[in-house]
Design an enzyme around this catalytic site. Structure first.
Site, PDB file in Angstrom:
ATOM      1  N   GLU A 234      -2.565  -9.008   2.997  1.00 25.28           N
ATOM      2  CA  GLU A 234      -2.998  -9.522   4.296  1.00 25.28           C
ATOM      3  C   GLU A 234      -4.500  -9.412   4.498  1.00 25.28           C
ATOM      4  O   GLU A 234      -5.050  -9.986   5.448  1.00 25.28           O
ATOM      5  CB  GLU A 234      -2.258  -8.798   5.427  1.00 25.28           C
ATOM      6  CG  GLU A 234      -2.735  -7.403   5.744  1.00 25.28           C
ATOM      7  CD  GLU A 234      -2.210  -6.314   4.832  1.00 25.28           C
ATOM      8  OE1 GLU A 234      -2.396  -5.134   5.167  1.00 25.28           O
ATOM      9  OE2 GLU A 234      -1.610  -6.648   3.778  1.00 25.28           O
TER      10      GLU A 234
ATOM     11  N   CYS B  96       0.840  -1.193   0.000  1.00 24.11           N
ATOM     12  CA  CYS B  96       0.000   0.000   0.000  1.00 24.11           C
ATOM     13  C   CYS B  96       0.881   1.250   0.000  1.00 24.11           C
ATOM     14  O   CYS B  96       1.639   1.464  -0.933  1.00 24.11           O
ATOM     15  CB  CYS B  96      -0.998  -0.036   1.157  1.00 24.11           C
ATOM     16  SG  CYS B  96      -2.364   1.138   0.953  1.00 24.11           S
TER      17      CYS B  96
ATOM     18  N   HIS C 247      -3.728  -4.822  -0.416  1.00 23.20           N
ATOM     19  CA  HIS C 247      -3.338  -5.410   0.867  1.00 23.20           C
ATOM     20  C   HIS C 247      -3.401  -6.926   0.782  1.00 23.20           C
ATOM     21  O   HIS C 247      -4.488  -7.502   0.907  1.00 23.20           O
ATOM     22  CB  HIS C 247      -4.269  -4.921   1.978  1.00 23.20           C
ATOM     23  CG  HIS C 247      -4.051  -3.503   2.379  1.00 23.20           C
ATOM     24  ND1 HIS C 247      -3.151  -3.143   3.354  1.00 23.20           N
ATOM     25  CD2 HIS C 247      -4.608  -2.357   1.920  1.00 23.20           C
ATOM     26  CE1 HIS C 247      -3.167  -1.818   3.496  1.00 23.20           C
ATOM     27  NE2 HIS C 247      -4.033  -1.323   2.631  1.00 23.20           N
TER      28      HIS C 247
END
Length: 205
Positions: free
Chosen positions: A189, A79, A187
């Site tokens: 994650e 990001c 992202h």
């Protein structure tokens, strides 16, 4: 071991938890010694480009990152962390980045249609460049797999390093790579199984 750089910017816990979920030893740290002894480095980030760049510089971690990258250590920016890899960012003025990948970070305003909401938040397909070999970062995923984005700025003037794009009223840079340096605007994650597969691939570099 993967070192997640802690410089006061970023959601570090979810990233660390995702790496641990795929069985990778991880440490959140701002310690130069630990970073130098890690196998890979991840630079996360949320917020404004200028503030994050200043925190990196003030901590001295910018120099550590550059030194380790020059030694060949794999680095992934996520990001805002990806945006910081570039020469400069134009968020509330012009601010210098790490200069590891040529290009600049600009606002989506005036690039995407006026009826598209900014920030761009949500799931979008990754589009791999036609005629290019797939990046090793994506060895476990396919063209068209979806990942999760939250951003108002994007990397431009970086076609040579772009390894994936996303369509959001315009074709926006989704991921980049240059030598041992990788960046994801999305992202991983927060991107479910696809994101975990990308983190797994990075951990094997």
């Amino acid at each position: 071991m993967i070192a997640i750089i802690d410089y006061g910017v970023g959601n570090l816990f979810s990233l660390s938890s995702s790496l641990e979920a795929i069985g990778k030893e991880t440490i959140i740290t701002g310690d130069a010694y630990i970073i130098r002894n890690a196998d890979q480095i991840i630079l996360p980030g949320v917020g404004a480009f200028g503030d994050a760049a200043a925190k990196l510089k003030d901590s001295g971690l910018d120099k550590i990152i550059i030194e380790e990258v020059k030694k060949g250590k794999p680095l992934m920016g996520i990001c805002l962390g990806m945006q910081l890899l570039f020469d400069e960012g134009y968020e509330y003025g012009c601010h210098k980045g790490l200069g590891l990948i040529p290009g600049k970070v600009i606002s989506m305003k005036g690039v995407v249609p006026e009826d598209y909401k900014i920030p761009h938040i949500g799931w979008n397909s990754l589009l791999f460049p036609a005629g290019r070999e797939k990046s090793p970062l994506f060895k476990y995923i396919n063209d068209g797999d979806c990942v999760y984005f939250v951003h108002s700025f994007f990397a431009s003037e970086c076609n040579e390093s772009t390894i994936a794009s996303a369509e959001y009223g315009a074709l926006l840079t989704a991921a980049v790579s240059k030598d041992n340096i990788y960046g994801c605007q999305f992202h991983p994650e927060k991107s479910g199984a696809v994101g975990l597969s990308i983190l797994k691939a990075f951990s094997e570099l």
